[in-house]
Design a protein around this motif. Structure first.
Motif, short mmCIF file in Angstrom:
data_model
loop_
_atom_site.label_atom_id
_atom_site.label_comp_id
_atom_site.label_asym_id
_atom_site.label_seq_id
_atom_site.Cartn_x
_atom_site.Cartn_y
_atom_site.Cartn_z
N VAL A 1 0.84 -1.20 0.00
CA VAL A 1 0.00 0.00 0.00
C VAL A 1 0.87 1.25 0.00
CG1 VAL A 1 -1.63 1.36 1.37
CG2 VAL A 1 -1.99 -1.10 1.07
N VAL A 2 1.92 1.26 0.81
CA VAL A 2 2.83 2.41 0.86
C VAL A 2 3.55 2.59 -0.47
CG1 VAL A 2 4.91 3.32 1.96
CG2 VAL A 2 3.14 2.24 3.35
N ALA A 3 4.04 1.47 -1.05
CA ALA A 3 4.77 1.57 -2.32
C ALA A 3 3.87 2.07 -3.44
CB ALA A 3 5.36 0.20 -2.67
N PRO B 1 10.32 5.36 2.53
CA PRO B 1 9.00 5.23 3.18
C PRO B 1 8.68 3.79 3.59
CG PRO B 1 8.77 5.77 0.85
CD PRO B 1 10.19 5.97 1.19
N LEU B 2 9.20 2.81 2.87
CA LEU B 2 8.99 1.42 3.28
C LEU B 2 9.71 1.12 4.59
CD1 LEU B 2 9.26 -0.65 -0.04
CD2 LEU B 2 7.20 0.09 1.18
N ALA B 3 10.91 1.69 4.75
CA ALA B 3 11.63 1.49 6.00
C ALA B 3 10.89 2.13 7.16
CB ALA B 3 13.04 2.08 5.88
N VAL B 4 10.31 3.30 6.93
CA VAL B 4 9.53 3.95 7.98
C VAL B 4 8.30 3.12 8.33
CG1 VAL B 4 8.22 6.02 8.58
CG2 VAL B 4 10.37 6.24 7.31
N ALA B 5 7.63 2.60 7.29
CA ALA B 5 6.41 1.82 7.53
C ALA B 5 6.71 0.50 8.23
CB ALA B 5 5.70 1.55 6.20
#
Length: 457
Positions: free
Chosen positions: A376-378, A442-446
C-alpha cells in the motif's frame, strides 16, 4: 482411492486448487491496488491535501524542466523547422555540432554542392537533388527609411527548385521558378531570379504579402559579410519579390500559430550563396535527394563518400544521439531530474508515512499482513509520482512553446526547441524510476510501525 489425472499428468484436485489460489492472488492484488488508489485520492481531496499537492507539484516542476531542456536539446540537434522536408535521402557533414553551439563557430558545410548535386541528378532512380543553404538575414519592406529599426530577422533557405512540388524547410518550392540561372555553371554571373517565398510567420513579421518587394537590410548571425544580394558584375540587388506566402509545415494556417512558428523564406540557392559568401567553394549545409531510396543513397554515397548519408526513416530521434552537446545536455537534465525527484519524493512520502503510523497500525490490527501494508505504501508513492509526471509533461510541453515564443521575440529568428510524442512516456518513465529509487525510505519507515507501539502512544 487414486486421484483422477488429466492429460498433463496432474490431478484434477491439484489443478482446481492451483486455479483457485491464482484467482485469490489476483483478487488480492486488485483489491490492494484499488484500496491504495482510493485511500490516496481521499487523502489528497479531504485530509492531508497539502502534503500530497506539494509532492505532485515538486515532481511536476522537475519533469517540466526535463521536458523543456530535452526539447531544446532536440532543437539543437535536428535544426528545427529548416529540417522539415520531404526528401528521401539527406547528405550532411560528419560532425558533432558541439563546437558551433558553444563557441558560435559555424558548423562544417559541404563543398562543391552545386556541381555534385548536378551529378547526383543524372543518376538512374534519382528524381531531383538540391543543396540547401541556411542563413539568418535581416529583411525589410522595400523603401523603408530606417532599415536598422524596421528590419526583421528571417531564416533564408537557398534551394534549387525543379518542375515538381517539393517541400524544403516546411515550404513548397513550386512558387520559385525552376532552375538556378544565377549559378551559370559556377561563374555566378547569371541573371538572378530575385524571388522569395515567405512562410506565414515571416510574412506576419515583415508585414508583407505576395507581390511585395523586400530588401536585404544586412546579414544576421551567420549570414556572411555582404550588405545585399550580389548580382553579375558586382552590383547589389536592391530587392526581391515575394512570389507566395505559404503555411510552413509546423506553423498552421491561423494567425496565432503563425506568430509562434519560425519565420522562414525560400530563395534560389546561388543568390543566397553570393549574398553570404558561400559561393566560394559552392558551400551548403546539406544536400537533399529525392527518388528511389536505394538509388538515391548509392548516388549520395558516391558523390560524398566521407559525409553522413541518411534516409528519411533514420532521421527521427537519431539526430539527438548524433549531436554530442545535445545528448550531453539531455543526459545531465535526466540525471538531475531523477536525483531531485527521488530525493523529494523519498522525503515527503517518508514524512507522510510517519504521520500515518496509526492508520498502518489499524491495517495490521484488522488482518493486513506486513507485505500488504508495505505494498500500500509503495503503490501510494508510485501513483503520486506518476500523477506529478503527467502534470509535468503537460507543463513542459507548454513550456517548450513558451520558450520558442520568447526566443523568437528576442534573440532567435525562430523556434529553438521541439516537441516529440515520446515526451509523455519519457516523463512517466523518468518519474517511475525516481519513485522506485525513493520507495525504500517510506517502506523502511512503515516497517517500523506496530500495533502495540501505536496503542501505547
Amino acid at each position: 482411492m487414486a486421484d483422477k489425472r488429466g492429460d498433463d499428468g496432474t490431478t484434477g484436485e491439484s489443478g482446481d486448487t492451483s486455479t483457485a489460489i491464482d484467482g485469490t492472488r489476483r483478487r488480492r492484488w486488485s483489491d490492494l491496488v484499488g484500496f491504495s488508489v482510493t485511500r490516496l485520492w481521499n487523502r489528497a481531496t479531504r485530509t492531508r491535501s497539502g502534503r500530497i499537492a506539494a509532492t505532485i507539484s515538486a515532481v511536476a516542476l522537475t519533469i517540466a524542466l526535463l521536458v523543456v531542456v530535452t526539447g531544446v536539446a532536440m532543437g539543437l540537434a535536428d535544426g528545427g523547422v529548416v529540417s522539415d522536408d520531404d526528401a528521401d535521402v539527406w547528405i550532411a557533414p560528419e560532425e558533432s555540432g558541439a563546437l558551433s553551439a558553444v563557441d558560435g563557430v559555424e558548423r562544417p558545410r559541404l563543398g562543391e554542392t552545386n556541381s555534385r548535386a548536378a551529378t547526383i541528378r543524372e543518376r538512374d532512380g534519382v528524381d531531383h537533388a538540391s543543396p540547401v543553404l541556411t542563413e539568418t538575414a535581416r529583411l525589410q519592406p522595400a523603401g523603408e527609411a530606417d532599415g536598422a529599426s524596421e528590419s526583421k530577422h528571417v531564416l533564408l533557405v537557398g534551394v534549387v527548385p525543379d518542375d515538381e512540388t517539393r517541400t524544403v524547410a516546411g515550404l513548397p518550392t513550386d512558387a520559385l521558378e525552376p532552375g538556378d540561372p544565377h549559378y551559370a555553371d559556377g561563374s555566378y554571373d547569371g541573371v538572378p531570379r530575385q524571388e522569395i517565398v515567405l512562410s506565414e510567420a515571416a510574412a506576419s513579421r515583415l508585414g508583407a504579402e505576395a507581390g511585395d518587394e523586400l530588401e536585404l537590410a544586412g546579414p544576421g548571425s551567420g549570414a556572411g559579410s555582404g550588405d545585399g544580394m550580389s548580382v553579375a558584375g558586382g552590383e547589389t540587388t536592391p530587392s526581391v519579390t515575394v512570389t507566395a506566402v505559404e503555411p510552413a509545415g509546423d506553423g498552421g494556417s491561423d494567425g496565432q500559430d503563425a506568430e509562434k512558428a519560425a519565420p522562414v523564406a525560400l530563395v534560389h540557392l546561388s543568390e543566397l550563396q553570393t549574398a553570404s559568401g558561400a559561393d566560394d567553394g559552392e558551400l551548403a549545409n546539406r544536400v537533399l535527394v529525392w527518388g528511389e531510396s536505394d538509388a538515391a543513397e548509392a548516388a549520395a554515397t558516391d558523390a560524398y563518400p566521407d559525409a553522413a548519408v541518411e534516409s528519411a526513416a533514420e532521421l527521427d530521434l537519431e539526430s539527438l544521439f548524433d549531436d554530442g552537446l545535445a545528448l550531453a545536455t539531455s543526459l545531465l537534465a535526466l540525471l538531475a531530474s531523477v536525483v531531485i525527484c527521488a530525493s523529494f519524493v523519498a522525503t515527503t512520502m517518508g514524512m507522510t508515512v510517519d504521520q500515518d503510523r496509526r492508520t498502518l497500525a489499524v491495517l495490521e490490527a484488522v488482518g493486513f499482513p506486513a507485505s500488504s501494508r508495505l505494498l500500500v505504501v509503495a503503490l501510494s508513492t508510485l501513483v503520486t509520482t506518476v500523477a506529478g509526471a503527467v502534470l509535468g509533461a503537460a507543463i513542459g510541453i507548454g513550456g517548450v512553446h513558451a520558450v520558442n515564443a520568447i526566443a523568437s521575440a528576442t534573440v532567435a529568428p525562430g523556434a529553438v526547441a521541439t516537441v516529440h510524442p515520446l515526451f509523455v512516456p519519457y516523463a512517466v518513465g523518468v518519474a517511475l524510476l525516481s519513485g522506485l529509487l525513493a520507495v525504500p525510505y517510506p517502506l523502511a519507515v512503515a516497517s517500523r510501525t506496530s500495533v502495540l507501539a501505536e496503542v501505547g502512544r
